[in-house]
Design an enzyme around this catalytic site. Structure first.
Site, mmCIF file in Angstrom:
data_model
loop_
_atom_site.group_PDB
_atom_site.id
_atom_site.type_symbol
_atom_site.label_atom_id
_atom_site.label_comp_id
_atom_site.label_asym_id
_atom_site.label_seq_id
_atom_site.Cartn_x
_atom_site.Cartn_y
_atom_site.Cartn_z
ATOM 1 N N SER A 30 -34.911 -76.766 -109.060
ATOM 2 C CA SER A 30 -35.568 -75.513 -109.728
ATOM 3 C C SER A 30 -34.750 -75.389 -111.176
ATOM 4 C CB SER A 30 -35.591 -74.465 -108.803
ATOM 5 O OG SER A 30 -36.543 -74.678 -107.905
ATOM 6 N N LYS A 39 -41.988 -87.439 -110.968
ATOM 7 C CA LYS A 39 -42.479 -87.604 -109.579
ATOM 8 C C LYS A 39 -43.890 -88.292 -109.758
ATOM 9 C CE LYS A 39 -39.807 -83.847 -108.153
ATOM 10 N NZ LYS A 39 -39.419 -82.799 -107.063
ATOM 11 N N HIS A 92 -33.971 -89.863 -103.497
ATOM 12 C CA HIS A 92 -34.583 -88.505 -103.743
ATOM 13 C C HIS A 92 -35.070 -87.987 -102.405
ATOM 14 C CE1 HIS A 92 -36.967 -85.024 -104.992
ATOM 15 N NE2 HIS A 92 -36.504 -85.196 -106.033
ATOM 16 N N GLY A 149 -38.389 -77.594 -106.370
ATOM 17 C CA GLY A 149 -39.685 -77.196 -106.442
ATOM 18 C C GLY A 149 -40.057 -75.786 -105.741
ATOM 19 N N GLU A 200 -37.393 -86.369 -101.496
ATOM 20 C CA GLU A 200 -38.610 -86.409 -101.135
ATOM 21 C C GLU A 200 -38.908 -88.048 -100.650
ATOM 22 O OE1 GLU A 200 -40.359 -85.248 -104.889
ATOM 23 O OE2 GLU A 200 -39.867 -83.357 -104.484
ATOM 24 N N GLU A 216 -28.764 -82.416 -105.207
ATOM 25 C CA GLU A 216 -30.042 -81.574 -105.096
ATOM 26 C C GLU A 216 -30.339 -81.078 -103.744
ATOM 27 O OE1 GLU A 216 -33.017 -83.075 -108.525
ATOM 28 O OE2 GLU A 216 -33.409 -84.290 -106.477
ATOM 29 N N ASN A 238 -37.645 -86.063 -114.034
ATOM 30 C CA ASN A 238 -38.303 -86.970 -112.753
ATOM 31 C C ASN A 238 -39.679 -86.471 -112.624
ATOM 32 O OD1 ASN A 238 -39.244 -87.779 -110.472
ATOM 33 N ND2 ASN A 238 -37.857 -86.696 -109.065
#
Ligand code: PGA
Length: 252
Positions: free
Chosen positions: A214, A15, A99, A175, A101, A169, A13
Site C-alpha cells: 500500500s 501483477k 511474492h 492491496g 501472492e 511486504e 509490480n
C-alpha cells in the site's frame, strides 16, 4: 566504520495487469523522468507478455524492466512456466521471487523461493526476494521470528548486494490500504538488516531492503524515511505513471 550510502530502488509490480494499451504508462514515465537526476534506480515489472515492449518504449531512459516470478529450472518440461534466462532474454535485469501472492496462491515454500532466487542469480540477474508476516503472525507477536525464518529459508547464502534485494511486504498491507507505522517499518527493516549481515557479512550491510504494501504518493516519503528502508516495491500505485512518479519523487 561508515558504510557507503545505499542507492535506493523504486520497483513497480504490475501483477496480472496490462496488455498492449498499458504500454502508454511506461512511455509516459520515461518522458516524465527525462533529464531528471534521480537518487534511486527505477524498475517496472510488467507481465512477461509485454516485458520486451515495455523496455522498448522506455529506450534511452535508465528505467529497467523485471519479471514477477520465474521457474527454478533454466528450461525443460514445465508447461506455462517462464525461466529466469527467458526473462533475461526479454530484457529483464531483475526478477521478483517469493511474492506473498505466489506463496499463498501457489503454495510456494521458502525452499522453492530459495531455488528460484538461485535460478535468478545463475541467469546473472538480481533477485528481489519478498518476505513478510501475515496479520495473525503479527498479532501473535511473531513478526521478527517469521522474518528470520524466511530470510534463512529463502535468501541464498552466496547472495551479494548486487544480485539480491530483499522486499519486506507485510501480507496484511498488500492491496489493503493499510500500512505499518513508521516505527513498525523501522523495527522490521532493522531486524532484516541484522539478519542479512549475519547471513551475508559485509554484503548484508549494503543489500537494499525495500518496503512494500500500500505504498502511494501520499505515504511514500514517510515510509521511506524509516530506518533501513532503501526504496519501495509498489503494486497498485505503479500502474499509472502519474501515481508512480509521485512515489519516485521521494528520491528526486
Ligand atoms: P500494493 O502491492 O502496493 O498494491 O499494496 C504491493 C505488492 O504486492 O508488491
Amino acid at each position: 566504520m561508515t558504510a557507503a550510502p545505499i542507492r535506493a530502488l523504486v520497483a513497480g509490480n504490475w501483477k496480472m495487469n496490462g496488455t498492449t494499451a498499458a504500454l502508454r504508462e511506461p512511455r509516459l514515465l520515461a518522458a516524465m523522468l527525462k533529464g531528471v537526476k534521480l537518487k534511486c534506480d527505477v524498475l517496472v515489472c510488467p507481465p512477461a507478455t509485454i516485458l520486451r515492449r515495455a523496455k522498448a518504449v522506455m529506450k534511452g531512459s535508465k528505467i529497467r524492466v523485471g519479471g514477477q516470478d520465474c521457474h527454478a529450472a533454466a528450461s525443460g518440461a514445465h508447461t506455462g512456466d517462464i525461466s529466469a534466462d527467458m526473462l533475461k532474454d526479454a530484457g529483464a535485469s531483475m526478477v521478483i521471487v517469493g511474492h506473498s501472492e505466489r506463496r499463498t496462491n501457489h503454495k510456494e515454500t521458502d525452499a522453492e523461493v530459495l531455488a528460484k532466487a538461485k535460478a535468478v542469480h545463475r541467469a546473472g540477474l538480481t533477485a528481489i526476494i519478498c518476505i513478510g508476516e501475515t496479520l495473525e503472525e503479527r498479532k501473535a507477536g511473531k513478526t521478527l521470528e517469521v522474518l528470520t525464518a524466511q530470510i534463512k529459508g529463502s535468501v541464498p547464502a552466496e547472495s551479494n548486494a548486487g544480485n539480491t534485494v530483499v522486499a519486506y511486504e507485510p501480507v496484511w498491507a498488500i492491496g489493503t490500504g493499510l500500512t505499518p507505522t513508521t516505527a513498525e517499518v523501522a523495527e522490521a527493516h532493522t531486524h532484516i538488516r541484522a539478519e542479512l549481515e549475519k547471513a551475508m557479512g559485509a554484503e548484508g550491510s549494503q543489500t537494499r531492503i525495500l518496503y512494500g504494501g500500500s505504498v502511494k504518493p501520499s505515504n511514500a516519503a514517510e515510509l521511506m524515511s524509516a530506518a533501513n528502508v532503501n526504496g519501495a516495491l509498489v503494486g497498485g500505485a505503479s500502474l499509472k505513471a502519474a501515481d508512480f512518479i509521485g512515489i519516485i519523487k521521494t528520491y528526486m
